[in-house]
Design an enzyme around this catalytic site. Structure first.
Site, short mmCIF file in Angstrom:
data_model
loop_
_atom_site.label_atom_id
_atom_site.label_comp_id
_atom_site.label_asym_id
_atom_site.label_seq_id
_atom_site.Cartn_x
_atom_site.Cartn_y
_atom_site.Cartn_z
N GLU A 8 8.77 72.22 71.88
CA GLU A 8 9.13 73.57 72.33
C GLU A 8 8.58 73.92 73.71
OE1 GLU A 8 8.34 72.71 69.31
OE2 GLU A 8 9.63 73.73 67.88
N GLU A 18 8.68 71.30 61.65
CA GLU A 18 8.12 72.46 60.93
C GLU A 18 8.68 72.52 59.50
OE1 GLU A 18 9.13 75.22 64.22
OE2 GLU A 18 7.05 75.87 64.05
#
Ligand SMILES: NC(=O)c1ccc[n+]([C@@H]2O[C@H](COP(=O)([O-])OP(=O)(O)OC[C@H]3O[C@@H](n4cnc5c(N)ncnc54)[C@H](O)[C@@H]3O)[C@@H](O)[C@H]2O)c1
Length: 696
Positions: free
Chosen positions: A126, A106
């Site tokens: 995640e 990210e």
């Protein structure tokens, strides 16, 4: 000290991330990045910025050492750092080497350009922790990769090597050779060519027929995700990247993230993730304890366990000497081992060359002389103390000084076994589970005299052979089997009181167990439990048992291997089919012991069986047999098919609330058929419940 070093190379500022081992995005590192960006923007000589990590890791994502501390949520949070990157008025180039995972990816997506070394592993994992990327990943990845590829990565969490991103907006250039030099050259080109700031947030994302595609994805994902909510939320978040503006999409992602973090399923997955890491730590055995070398392994007994145990070491490239008493038994063990490897070959998990190589590491023998060079010797002979005595006395004669002598015993006293040698400090239990080449769990049994260096060594060896090692003290059944005995005892009592095997199995399978207790027992062999009970009747005559399973065994119904057990099986089949013979046997037994059957609910079945694990687990914890509650959970998650999304019996009890567990135990204690003595809440359970605390 800052963990982001700022240097200048001509007109390019370089911010180097330096938080080993994987550049986890802890608070100091996050602050350092923002400081570096501010500095670069304030310096009129700087025209571009490179953000680089180490060759091993650009960044592995959140710093797990900071989890559950104030630092994890202190500003600048990752979202703030990414916004700062996005807003930066000078071009920022991410230089990705090693890994860019989770928050690390990210962070890279917040930069205006990305270059990467070949082989760098890129992922948003995640979902494996029951959450989704919470810093823009679900909104930015589809904008650079397209909806389908991004959704695949986010829902699977699997890493993809950097080469595969060639030609996508995720990767501007693959840098062969020195990554920093390549990134600097790329940054200079951006400046020279006056290339615009490529902000992913401004990229348009269009997808015709989006609704139909996402509906299809939801159906597919729901079928695979079973009890876990995160994969479906990942689909929703990616769908929002298409249907909403970037800012609204970010807000939706955040909403989903916060929802998922609070779910018991995510708590369970995170607990398992950390539990696995914590289990390898032993309170009084520091990480720097000297280890013994383990380059040669010997295994005694080539039966069910010995041949499976051997495979673990061979597959890890460690030579194994396999000893048997008779050629016939040795041949049989070797044939099983080869058959298992050939199975892997057929499935494409192994090549013929690799198989041939593995077999060269194996040395079958009938002679103890061949054991003299072994660094670790694992005994897996018959479960009989006399046989173990013979073997360990012999080992004491032939093993070289310093060799670790391990027993795979399931039920015998390890201290007694250690006492058969003059070197009890070298003796340890290595309790593998069947099939030993498949099951992740390894109970490491610490004897009264076991050396700390021996413990430290086997924990390291366990990692090499890819097992989840959990330390257990010496007691009957160690952690796992001692608890399962209470679980099966309750399962039998439930039959006495009115339930059927299918009803008990169905309730526990609905709870999430891979198999209910009766199907499980049919698979493992009902004779194993029978043998243990017969011993118990003599050694611990006060422990109550339903005799219904003994009646079954008296009919020779040992389970799948005899074609009948709690269920019947068609020849060659594995489907458990209800059998009226068993129903009749149970009805007759109830009459014999004078119980009038009653309706039993699925809730009662689950509570009695699972809380039986919890109550015994609390005793195990209190006695110091297990070091910590999460170790017990790891035993159950990796060795006993306890549902992963529940996080293990102890975490499950924490989530239900220990107060509620105690109340249920008291209710069961009032049932004349459920063993009132057992249901007295374990003192630790009662204490924690009274204090409003939890096990974990
Ligand atoms: N089967 C399981 O599910 C399981 C699980 C965990 C631990 N264990 C433990 O592992 C051990 C082995 O169990 P198993 O199921 O593999 O038994 P098994 O009967 O399949 O194999 C035992 C093997 O040991 C050999 N053997 C016996 N005495 C020997 C000796 N003196 N020297 C050399 N070899 C000898 C036998 O020939 C046989 O091949 C036992 O202690 C058992 O409690 C078994």
């Amino acid at each position: 000290m800052s963990q982001a070093h700022y240097t200048v190379d001509g007109e390019v500022a370089v911010i180097t991330l330096d938080n080993p081992p994987v550049n986890g995005l802890g608070h100091a590192l996050r602050s350092g990045i923002v400081d570096g960006l501010d500095k670069a923007q304030a310096d009129t000589n700087i025209k571009a910025i490179v953000l680089i990590g180490s060759p091993k890791a650009y960044s592995g994502g959140a710093d797990i050492r900071e989890f559950n501390t104030a630092k994890a949520t202190a500003e600048p949070m990752l979202r703030t750092v990414i916004r700062a990157l996005d807003d930066c008025v000078k071009p920022v180039v991410a230089a990705i080497g090693g890994v860019a995972m989770g928050g690390g990816l990210e962070l890279a997506l917040g930069c205006h350009y990305r270059v990467a070394a070949p082989g760098a592993q890129i992922a948003l994992p995640e979902v494996n922790l029951g959450i989704l990327p919470g810093a823009g990943g679900t909104q930015r990845l589809p904008r650079v990769l397209g909806v389908e590829a991004a959704l695949n990565m986010i829902v699977s969490g699997k890493p993809v090597p950097s080469e595969q991103f060639k030609g996508t907006a995720l990767l501007d250039e693959l840098v062969e050779g020195d990554l920093l030099a390549g990134a600097l050259a790329f940054a200079r080109k951006v400046v020279a060519d006056k290339l615009p700031l490529k902000r992913i947030r401004d990229m348009k994302l269009e997808y015709p027929n989006a609704e139909a595609f996402f509906q299809f994805s939801r159906n597919t994902v729901a079928a695979v995700a079973k009890n876990l909510p995160a994969p479906l939320k990942c689909v929703d978040a990616v769908a929002a990247a298409v249907s909403k503006s970037f800012e609204d999409g970010l807000a939706f992602e955040r909403e989903c993230f916060l929802y998922l973090v609070g779910t018991p399923e995510s708590k369970a997955l995170r607990h398992a993730f950390f539990g696995e890491r914590t289990a390898s730590k032993i309170a009084d055995v520091p990480d720097d304890t000297p280890k013994r070398k383990v380059e040669q392994v010997a295994i005694i007994g080539a039966g069910t366990m010995g041949s499976g145990i051997a495979m673990n070491f061979l597959s890890a490239g460690i030579p194994v000497t396999l000893l048997e008493m008779k050629q016939e038994a040795l041949d049989k063990g070797l044939a099983t081992l080869r058959k298992n490897y050939e199975g892997q070959l057929k499935k494409g998990k192994l090549t013929q060359d690799k198989l041939d190589m593995l077999m060269t590491l194996l040395k079958p023998t009938l002679s103890y002389d061949d054991l003299k060079d072994a660094d670790l010797i694992i005994e897996a002979v018959f479960e009989d103390i006399g046989v173990k005595e013979q073997v360990f006395k012999k080992l004491d004669e032939v093993a070289k000084p310093g060799a670790i002598l391990a027993s795979n015993t399931s039920t015998l006293d390890l201290n007694k076994i250690a006492g058969f040698t003059k070197r009890p400090q070298d003796v340890i239990g290595l309790h593998f589970f069947s099939p030993a080449n498949v099951m992740k769990l390894l109970e490491v049994v610490r004897g009264a005299a076991t050396g700390k260096d021996v413990l430290a060594t086997v924990m390291q060896v366990a990692k090499k052979i890819k097992k989840t090692a959990v330390v257990s003290g010496v007691c009957d059944g160690f952690i796992g089997n001692r608890m399962i005995e209470q679980y099966s005892r309750q399962a039998m009592f439930l039959l006495d009181e009115g339930a059927s095997p299918q009803q008990v199995d169905a309730a526990l399978e609905k709870f999430g167990f891979a198999m209910g207790p009766f199907r499980m027992s049919d698979l493992a062999g009902n004779d194993i439990g029978w043998a243990i009970r017969k011993r118990r009747y003599v050694e611990q005559p006060n422990v109550l048992y339903s005799k219904v399973a003994d009646k079954l065994c008296e009919l020779g119904r040992f389970g799948q291997k005899t074609g009948a057990g709690w269920y019947r099986y068609e020849p060659g089949g594995r489907d458990a089919l209800p059998d009226p013979v068993v129903d009749e046997l149970i009805v007759n037994y109830r009459k014999e012991i004078g119980i009038t059957p009653r309706q039993i609910s699925s809730d009662e079945i689950v509570e009695r069986c699972v809380y039986a694990l919890v109550n015994e687990g609390a005793r195990i914890l209190e006695e110091g047999i297990a070091q910590r509650a999460s170790d017990i959970d790891m035993v159950y998650l990796t060795g006993y098919g306890f549902p992963l999304h529940r996080g293990g019996p102890m975490l499950y009890a924490d989530i239900v609330g220990l107060y509620n567990v105690v109340r249920a135990a008291e209710k069961f204690a009032a049932n004349p058929h459920g063993d009132a003595a057992f249901w007295q809440p374990a003192p630790l359970l009662a204490k924690l419940a009274a204090e409003g605390k939890t096990f974990n």
